[in-house]
Design a protein around this motif. Structure first.
Motif, short mmCIF file in Angstrom:
data_model
loop_
_atom_site.label_atom_id
_atom_site.label_comp_id
_atom_site.label_asym_id
_atom_site.label_seq_id
_atom_site.Cartn_x
_atom_site.Cartn_y
_atom_site.Cartn_z
N TYR A 1 -3.90 49.97 44.47
CA TYR A 1 -3.93 48.71 43.69
C TYR A 1 -3.43 47.37 44.47
O TYR A 1 -4.53 46.58 45.14
CB TYR A 1 -3.20 48.82 43.04
N LEU A 2 -3.16 47.62 46.24
CA LEU A 2 -2.45 46.87 46.72
C LEU A 2 -3.22 46.63 47.72
O LEU A 2 -4.09 44.93 48.07
CB LEU A 2 -1.10 47.22 47.28
N THR A 3 -4.21 47.56 47.61
CA THR A 3 -5.67 46.80 48.48
C THR A 3 -6.73 45.86 47.80
O THR A 3 -6.93 45.50 49.08
CB THR A 3 -6.43 48.78 49.69
N GLN A 4 -6.61 46.56 46.91
CA GLN A 4 -7.53 45.49 45.63
C GLN A 4 -7.25 44.55 46.11
O GLN A 4 -7.84 43.86 46.58
CB GLN A 4 -7.95 45.54 44.70
N LEU A 5 -6.01 44.06 45.73
CA LEU A 5 -5.47 42.77 45.85
C LEU A 5 -5.30 42.28 47.78
O LEU A 5 -6.10 40.71 47.03
CB LEU A 5 -3.89 42.67 45.13
N ASP A 6 -5.29 42.80 47.91
CA ASP A 6 -5.31 42.18 49.53
C ASP A 6 -7.09 41.64 49.62
O ASP A 6 -7.02 40.79 50.31
CB ASP A 6 -5.32 43.22 50.24
N GLY B 1 13.38 51.67 50.69
CA GLY B 1 13.98 51.10 51.77
C GLY B 1 13.71 49.49 50.55
O GLY B 1 13.44 49.11 49.62
N GLU B 2 14.11 48.25 51.46
CA GLU B 2 14.11 47.51 50.21
C GLU B 2 13.33 46.12 51.27
O GLU B 2 12.58 45.57 52.23
CB GLU B 2 15.48 46.22 50.71
N PHE B 3 11.71 46.02 50.30
CA PHE B 3 11.09 45.51 51.11
C PHE B 3 10.17 44.62 50.27
O PHE B 3 9.42 43.93 50.43
CB PHE B 3 9.43 46.67 50.72
N GLY B 4 11.01 43.95 49.47
CA GLY B 4 11.00 42.62 48.51
C GLY B 4 11.46 41.53 49.24
O GLY B 4 12.32 41.79 49.67
N THR B 5 11.82 40.45 48.17
CA THR B 5 12.62 39.35 48.74
C THR B 5 12.81 38.84 47.26
O THR B 5 12.10 38.26 46.44
CB THR B 5 11.93 37.71 49.10
N ARG B 6 14.10 38.67 47.28
CA ARG B 6 14.54 38.52 45.82
C ARG B 6 13.93 36.98 45.21
O ARG B 6 14.67 35.75 46.43
CB ARG B 6 16.52 38.56 45.68
N GLY B 7 13.63 36.73 43.92
CA GLY B 7 13.18 35.01 43.60
C GLY B 7 12.36 35.06 43.57
O GLY B 7 11.05 34.98 43.49
N VAL B 8 11.35 35.85 45.05
CA VAL B 8 9.66 35.95 44.92
C VAL B 8 8.91 36.85 44.71
O VAL B 8 7.88 36.65 44.56
CB VAL B 8 9.83 35.43 46.74
N GLY B 9 9.86 38.14 45.59
CA GLY B 9 8.59 39.08 44.88
C GLY B 9 8.05 39.95 46.11
O GLY B 9 9.12 40.25 47.60
N TYR B 10 6.60 40.48 46.21
CA TYR B 10 6.32 41.18 47.73
C TYR B 10 5.48 40.61 48.08
O TYR B 10 4.31 39.97 47.69
CB TYR B 10 6.02 42.73 47.73
N ASN B 11 5.12 40.85 49.80
CA ASN B 11 3.99 40.38 50.13
C ASN B 11 3.17 41.62 50.14
O ASN B 11 3.67 42.84 50.85
CB ASN B 11 4.53 40.61 52.25
N VAL B 12 2.16 41.53 49.75
CA VAL B 12 0.79 42.56 49.21
C VAL B 12 0.94 43.00 50.53
O VAL B 12 0.87 44.49 50.56
CB VAL B 12 -0.01 41.70 48.86
N ARG B 13 -0.03 42.91 51.25
CA ARG B 13 -0.52 43.68 52.90
C ARG B 13 1.35 44.44 53.35
O ARG B 13 0.72 45.41 53.64
CB ARG B 13 -0.79 42.58 53.58
N ASP B 14 1.91 43.42 53.22
CA ASP B 14 3.19 43.87 54.30
C ASP B 14 3.73 45.22 53.75
O ASP B 14 3.70 46.83 53.75
CB ASP B 14 4.30 43.19 54.22
N LEU B 15 3.37 45.59 52.13
CA LEU B 15 3.78 46.29 50.95
C LEU B 15 3.03 47.53 51.20
O LEU B 15 3.91 48.88 50.58
CB LEU B 15 4.07 46.00 49.71
N ASN B 16 2.17 47.48 51.29
CA ASN B 16 1.18 47.95 51.64
C ASN B 16 1.07 48.83 52.52
O ASN B 16 0.74 50.06 53.21
CB ASN B 16 -0.57 47.60 51.36
N GLN B 17 0.95 48.73 53.63
CA GLN B 17 1.87 48.77 55.02
C GLN B 17 2.86 49.66 54.27
O GLN B 17 2.09 51.21 55.23
CB GLN B 17 2.25 48.38 55.71
#
Lengths: 212, 212
Positions: free
Chosen positions: B20-25, B56-72
DNA sequence: GACTGTGAAGCCATTCACAGCT
DNA sequence: AGCTGTGAATGGCTTCACAGTC
């Protein structure tokens, strides 16, 4: 009838038990214990008995189960005591393979039509099964009382195909496209994602490596 | 290293999130919340966060996740940050379809050889991939450092094929034959049973019917 | 204000262990 | 004596709810 939420894992195992019992029956074996079934399918005796206990008492204490009798019960539980009409949308490599897959017919699934929009394929047959244009889906599903639709098209078309299936009255869909599709709640949907299965393997391979 | 038993269900979902993240990217979307991922793949936000929290912790509180970064990150977790060498045994309909399946290559799985004992098929190629006799399996697996074997032969031959794969050093097998096969404990084995998936659908269809 | 990360609670599935038949 | 059927115990996954961070 008692229907206290059966775990899906139980249904998967029942399906495997049935296949195993069919093998045993062909070999002429008439009686079997839960321990022997567990041995044959890779599970535990308690699990086998629990799974069966959801649906009734099929064995004899001190003795075990009658192979053919138990298999008949499971077949009925799974709804396989009658044939099911199936269509496949997508006559590419995967769709063609599924259309000709012998394991379906053996378990009572009759693939009665294949659909594809490639005009080079329409009009041909696969194993005697005709290929129609997708525009004919609605008509044929209704006329032939189709129960189950299999999606074997590329991901971008999968949702449209699912919509067409639902529209035509199909309420069970097996989706091979690697994409999440949505259907009304009352429609049964299962996804088989071929790449996901490989990815679970690679995850486990990496885990093993990390243990050193 | 922390390795607290990851549920298999989590791995399956990670694989789906990644797709799904690949699609979004590709669509140019750069940021996403757990709620939006859940929406996109049909799950719950808490589930998404729990799944990721194992690693791990891949996101930022209050913000969410960076799509490409999370997918990696997920790609690395699944072991997909490199290509895997795959062989397929069985060049029938199913084996041919799997050999040509684009979803494998997209995720880094390279099918480098197909094996079959049918002398009419040996020597031909499928999409440029050569078909060898099964007798060459051991030699080629060793030479090409094959990681994963896919079994796409009829049930009666599946165990022999699995044995040959194990013998040649393969330690991950994806089995499409509808039969229980056994391998040494250290070999990863997954089964994809096409008929079982239809049987779960029919069981559920019958359940629905009984509700009336 | 929004959204993540996470301990705690709740829920579901599997395993245990034994009573009940044959 | 042998094996099933099943309540009870265990273990594991999912959901809840909120503290922590931006």
């Amino acid at each position: 009838m008692k229907t206290l939420k059966i775990p899906e894992a139980t249904i998967i195992r029942l399906s495997v038990y049935s296949r195993y019992l069919t093998q045993l029956d062909k070999k002429g074996i008439t009686n079997i214990s839960s321990g022997e079934i567990a041995e044959g399918v890779g599970g535990s005796p308690a699990q086998v008995r629990k799974d069966l206990a959801y649906f009734g008492e099929f064995g004899t204490r001190g003795v075990g189960y009658n192979v053919r009798d138990l298999n008949q019960h499971i077949i009925r539980i799974l709804g396989l005591n009658k044939n099911w009409q199936v269509i496949i949308v997508g006559a590419g490599n995967l769709g063609s393979a599924l259309t000709q897959y012998k394991g379906f017919r053996e378990r009572g699934f009759d693939v009665i039509a294949v659909f594809d929009n490639d005009i080079n394929k329409v009009g041909l047959t696969l194993n005697g099964i005709p290929i129609y244009p997708v525009s004919k889906l609605n008509e044929i599903v209704k006329k032939k009382q189709v129960d189950i639709g299999i999606i074997a098209v590329p991901a971008p078309y999968a949702q449209d195909v699912a919509d067409a299936m639902v529209e035509s009255g199909i309420n069970a869909i097996l989706n091979f496209a690697p994409v999440v599709i949505s259907v009304p709640e009352e429609v049964e949907l299962r996804n088989v994602d071929l790449a996901v299965n490989l990815e679970i393997l690679t995850f486990n391979l990496e885990l093993q490596k990390d243990k050193n």
